[in-house]
Design an enzyme around this catalytic site. Structure first.
Site, PDB file in Angstrom:
ATOM      1  N   TYR A 121      19.950  43.344  96.256  1.00 28.90           N
ATOM      2  CA  TYR A 121      19.018  44.069  97.134  1.00 28.90           C
ATOM      3  C   TYR A 121      19.209  43.629  98.586  1.00 28.90           C
ATOM      4  CZ  TYR A 121      14.416  45.384  99.056  1.00 28.90           C
ATOM      5  OH  TYR A 121      13.399  45.902  99.825  1.00 28.90           O
ATOM      6  N   ILE A 165       4.600  44.842 100.403  1.00 30.93           N
ATOM      7  CA  ILE A 165       3.707  46.008 100.427  1.00 30.93           C
ATOM      8  C   ILE A 165       3.184  46.239  99.001  1.00 30.93           C
ATOM      9  CG2 ILE A 165       3.507  48.470 101.067  1.00 30.93           C
ATOM     10  CD1 ILE A 165       4.440  46.631 103.419  1.00 30.93           C
TER      11      ILE A 165
HETATM   12  N1  LIG Z   1       7.130  47.341  98.381  1.00 32.93           N
HETATM   13  C1  LIG Z   1       7.561  46.314  99.089  1.00 32.93           C
HETATM   14  O1  LIG Z   1       7.043  45.174  99.022  1.00 32.93           O
HETATM   15  C2  LIG Z   1       8.661  46.519 100.064  1.00 32.93           C
HETATM   16  C3  LIG Z   1       9.392  47.674 100.126  1.00 32.93           C
HETATM   17  N2  LIG Z   1      10.402  47.800 101.046  1.00 32.93           N
HETATM   18  C4  LIG Z   1      11.193  49.017 101.109  1.00 32.93           C
HETATM   19  O2  LIG Z   1      10.360  50.163 101.077  1.00 32.93           O
HETATM   20  C5  LIG Z   1      11.022  51.225 100.403  1.00 32.93           C
HETATM   21  C6  LIG Z   1      10.135  51.779  99.331  1.00 32.93           C
HETATM   22  O3  LIG Z   1       9.772  50.736  98.457  1.00 32.93           O
HETATM   23  P1  LIG Z   1       8.660  50.951  97.326  1.00 32.93           P
HETATM   24  O4  LIG Z   1       7.810  52.109  97.683  1.00 32.93           O
HETATM   25  O5  LIG Z   1       8.054  49.643  97.051  1.00 32.93           O
HETATM   26  O6  LIG Z   1       9.585  51.343  96.097  1.00 32.93           O
HETATM   27  P2  LIG Z   1       9.161  52.017  94.699  1.00 32.93           P
HETATM   28  O7  LIG Z   1       9.876  51.267  93.641  1.00 32.93           O
HETATM   29  O8  LIG Z   1       7.692  52.169  94.597  1.00 32.93           O
HETATM   30  O9  LIG Z   1       9.778  53.475  94.824  1.00 32.93           O
HETATM   31  C7  LIG Z   1      11.165  53.659  94.797  1.00 32.93           C
HETATM   32  C8  LIG Z   1      11.481  55.142  94.875  1.00 32.93           C
HETATM   33  O10 LIG Z   1      12.884  55.313  94.754  1.00 32.93           O
HETATM   34  C9  LIG Z   1      13.134  56.228  93.660  1.00 32.93           C
HETATM   35  N3  LIG Z   1      14.381  55.859  92.989  1.00 32.93           N
HETATM   36  C10 LIG Z   1      14.615  54.800  92.173  1.00 32.93           C
HETATM   37  N4  LIG Z   1      15.869  54.841  91.719  1.00 32.93           N
HETATM   38  C11 LIG Z   1      16.449  55.949  92.239  1.00 32.93           C
HETATM   39  C12 LIG Z   1      17.725  56.557  92.105  1.00 32.93           C
HETATM   40  N5  LIG Z   1      18.683  56.032  91.340  1.00 32.93           N
HETATM   41  N6  LIG Z   1      17.976  57.718  92.776  1.00 32.93           N
HETATM   42  C13 LIG Z   1      17.009  58.282  93.538  1.00 32.93           C
HETATM   43  N7  LIG Z   1      15.777  57.757  93.713  1.00 32.93           N
HETATM   44  C14 LIG Z   1      15.500  56.609  93.059  1.00 32.93           C
HETATM   45  C15 LIG Z   1      11.928  56.095  92.752  1.00 32.93           C
HETATM   46  O11 LIG Z   1      11.680  57.263  91.997  1.00 32.93           O
HETATM   47  P3  LIG Z   1      12.315  57.593  90.586  1.00 32.93           P
HETATM   48  O12 LIG Z   1      12.132  56.392  89.720  1.00 32.93           O
HETATM   49  O13 LIG Z   1      11.526  58.793  90.159  1.00 32.93           O
HETATM   50  O14 LIG Z   1      13.727  57.931  90.846  1.00 32.93           O
HETATM   51  C16 LIG Z   1      10.818  55.947  93.787  1.00 32.93           C
HETATM   52  O15 LIG Z   1      10.435  57.197  94.259  1.00 32.93           O
HETATM   53  C17 LIG Z   1      12.335  50.650  99.899  1.00 32.93           C
HETATM   54  O16 LIG Z   1      13.385  50.974 100.781  1.00 32.93           O
HETATM   55  C18 LIG Z   1      12.095  49.145  99.908  1.00 32.93           C
HETATM   56  O17 LIG Z   1      13.284  48.420 100.071  1.00 32.93           O
HETATM   57  C19 LIG Z   1      10.724  46.807 101.904  1.00 32.93           C
HETATM   58  C20 LIG Z   1      10.047  45.640 101.862  1.00 32.93           C
HETATM   59  C21 LIG Z   1       8.954  45.397 100.965  1.00 32.93           C
HETATM   60  C1  LIG Z   2       8.486  37.099  99.583  1.00 37.25           C
HETATM   61  C2  LIG Z   2       8.691  38.047 100.748  1.00 37.25           C
HETATM   62  C3  LIG Z   2       7.475  37.972 101.656  1.00 37.25           C
HETATM   63  C4  LIG Z   2       7.478  36.741 102.516  1.00 37.25           C
HETATM   64  C5  LIG Z   2       6.277  36.735 103.405  1.00 37.25           C
HETATM   65  O1  LIG Z   2       5.654  35.743 103.553  1.00 37.25           O
HETATM   66  N1  LIG Z   2       5.932  37.846 104.013  1.00 37.25           N
HETATM   67  C6  LIG Z   2       4.792  37.970 104.828  1.00 37.25           C
HETATM   68  C7  LIG Z   2       4.244  39.370 104.656  1.00 37.25           C
HETATM   69  O2  LIG Z   2       4.855  40.118 103.892  1.00 37.25           O
HETATM   70  O3  LIG Z   2       3.204  39.654 105.258  1.00 37.25           O
HETATM   71  C8  LIG Z   2       8.795  39.499 100.320  1.00 37.25           C
HETATM   72  C9  LIG Z   2       8.900  40.427 101.566  1.00 37.25           C
HETATM   73  C10 LIG Z   2       9.741  41.619 101.145  1.00 37.25           C
HETATM   74  C11 LIG Z   2       9.880  41.451  99.675  1.00 37.25           C
HETATM   75  C12 LIG Z   2      10.993  42.169  98.913  1.00 37.25           C
HETATM   76  C13 LIG Z   2      11.242  43.530  99.297  1.00 37.25           C
HETATM   77  O4  LIG Z   2      11.863  43.799 100.286  1.00 37.25           O
HETATM   78  C14 LIG Z   2      10.840  44.599  98.357  1.00 37.25           C
HETATM   79  C15 LIG Z   2      11.393  44.440  96.985  1.00 37.25           C
HETATM   80  C16 LIG Z   2      10.452  45.318  96.244  1.00 37.25           C
HETATM   81  C17 LIG Z   2      10.593  45.147  94.766  1.00 37.25           C
HETATM   82  O5  LIG Z   2       9.827  46.093  94.070  1.00 37.25           O
HETATM   83  C18 LIG Z   2      10.143  43.736  94.480  1.00 37.25           C
HETATM   84  C19 LIG Z   2      11.060  42.766  95.069  1.00 37.25           C
HETATM   85  C20 LIG Z   2      11.447  42.946  96.521  1.00 37.25           C
HETATM   86  C21 LIG Z   2      12.891  42.547  96.599  1.00 37.25           C
HETATM   87  C22 LIG Z   2      10.622  42.022  97.429  1.00 37.25           C
HETATM   88  C23 LIG Z   2      10.777  40.529  97.112  1.00 37.25           C
HETATM   89  C24 LIG Z   2       9.849  39.654  97.983  1.00 37.25           C
HETATM   90  C25 LIG Z   2       9.974  39.939  99.460  1.00 37.25           C
HETATM   91  C26 LIG Z   2      11.285  39.369  99.988  1.00 37.25           C
END
Ligand SMILES: NC(=O)C1=CN([C@@H]2O[C@H](COP(=O)(O)OP(=O)(O)OC[C@H]3O[C@@H](n4cnc5c(N)ncnc54)[C@H](OP(=O)(O)O)[C@@H]3O)[C@@H](O)[C@H]2O)C=CC1
Ligand SMILES: C[C@H](CCC(=O)NCC(=O)O)[C@H]1CC[C@H]2[C@@H]3C(=O)C[C@@H]4C[C@H](O)CC[C@]4(C)[C@H]3CC[C@]12C
Length: 295
Positions: free
Chosen positions: A183, A218
């Site tokens: 990732y 998030i």
């Molecule tokens: N949530 C977090 O803590 C964080 C999230 N992010 C970023 O935010 C973005 C969204 O994250 P988040 O909402 O948590 O993710 P989710 O896992 O909730 O959603 C992921 C989405 O991608 C789709 N997806 C998964 N696999 C595929 C595939 N092979 N082809 C097309 N679509 C696909 C899923 O739908 P389906 O399964 O129907 O295909 C779903 O709509 C990401 O880019 C993530 O890296 C960054 C930092 C932290």
């Molecule tokens: C552990 C990280 C957060 C560190 C922190 O103290 N953050 C302060 C704050 O967030 O306010 C995590 C931040 C982003 C996460 C990763 C991410 O990018 C999304 C992925 C989503 C997946 O569904 C779960 C794992 C993740 C790789 C996630 C892992 C933990 C973080 C690095």
């Protein structure tokens, strides 16, 4: 000495202003009214929330992900909320032909494109690297190459509209954390690619904005579930507010946004910014722009 101190403090002030300037100042929801937007990974999580906010703002939407049933629900909700139009295209981003087709089909459905929001990710397995190169390649296809493929297909349409590309990334694409080598590799790659592309567009006076969204933890179902028992003592930030900040960043054509804002500090790297500035000074821009075209 006093002069040196003054210069240093002014430079520091300018750098801080550059990094911390808020995206909220001049944003108006009407900015998105009638805009034609693609949102990837919109069946759940942050992407779903982005779609709902854009719908309230009156945008035309094409949403995509793999799960057709969920996408159907999302577009019917979008239409209720006020979307100018809403369509879905189901499929997997592992298939780069599909990634390209989403853009061309969406362009036809909406009659053009103003904003491409790249948000999808493959499901994350937090684990030690076990030597499985094929699975890393799959993650790179979904989380990186499909982004580049869609960008490449969208550039001609975005040139016409002076449009925007919004790339949803992570603090894990700026800092190092264990258990997510695949990732993290994809997120660092996105950062490198789109930051370089930003500079190229600027050099070639192409008016397409690129917004890199650096997110912390998030509260999406998938993130909360996969981090349970692994990461402790962090409260995740709300996905609804996160989605608004992503849209604002794109609409205001910001180069980078960070959410929650507390993570700005971990991205702050003035030495890098200064070095990048000096590296660019060594480039013979006239020669490059004379001999190369931006595709
Ligand atoms: N949530 C977090 O803590 C964080 C999230 N992010 C970023 O935010 C973005 C969204 O994250 P988040 O909402 O948590 O993710 P989710 O896992 O909730 O959603 C992921 C989405 O991608 C789709 N997806 C998964 N696999 C595929 C595939 N092979 N082809 C097309 N679509 C696909 C899923 O739908 P389906 O399964 O129907 O295909 C779903 O709509 C990401 O880019 C993530 O890296 C960054 C930092 C932290
Ligand atoms: C552990 C990280 C957060 C560190 C922190 O103290 N953050 C302060 C704050 O967030 O306010 C995590 C931040 C982003 C996460 C990763 C991410 O990018 C999304 C992925 C989503 C997946 O569904 C779960 C794992 C993740 C790789 C996630 C892992 C933990 C973080 C690095």
């Amino acid at each position: 000495m006093a002069l040196l101190k003054k210069c240093f403090l002014s430079a520091l002030g300018l750098l801080l202003a550059y990094y911390f300037y808020p995206a909220t100042d001049s944003f108006r929801p009407e900015m998105l009214q009638g805009k034609r937007v693609i949102v990837t990974g919109a069946s759940t999580g942050i992407g779903e929330q982005i779609a709902y906010h854009l719908a309230r703002m009156g945008a035309h939407l094409v949403v995509t992900a793999r799960t057709e049933a969920k996408l159907k629900k999302v577009i019917s909700e979008c239409l209720k909320l006020g979307a100018a139009s809403a369509h879905f295209i189901p499929g997997t981003m592992e298939d780069l032909v599909f990634a390209e087709q989403v853009v061309t089909k969406a362009g036809k459905l909406m009659g053009g494109l103003d904003m491409l929001i790249l948000n999808h990710i493959a499901p994350v397995n937090l684990r030690f690297f076990n030597g499985d190169v094929a699975s890393i390649r799959k993650v790179m296809d979904i989380n990186f190459f499909s982004y580049i493929t869609m960008t490449s297909a969208a550039l001609p349409m975005l040139k016409v509209t002076n449009g925007s590309i919004v790339v949803v990334s992570s603090i894990a694409g700026k800092l190092i954390t264990p258990l997510i080598a695949d990732y993290s590799a994809a997120k660092f790659a996105l950062d490198g690619f789109y930051s370089s592309l930003q500079k190229e567009l600027q050099l070639m006076n192409v008016n397409i904005s690129i917004t890199l969204c650096i997110l912390g933890f998030i509260n999406t179902d998938s993130a909360v579930k996969s981090l349970s028992g692994i990461v402790e003592n962090i409260t995740p930030s709300p996905k609804e507010e996160c989605a608004v900040e992503i849209i604002k960043g794109g609409a205001l054509r910001q180069k980078v946004i960070a959410y929650p804002s507390s993570i700005y500090i971990s991205m702050w790297n003035p030495i890098r910014t200064i070095q990048e500035y000096f590296i660019l000074l060594t480039y013979n821009i006239d020669n490059i722009t004379r001999n190369q075209q931006f595709s």
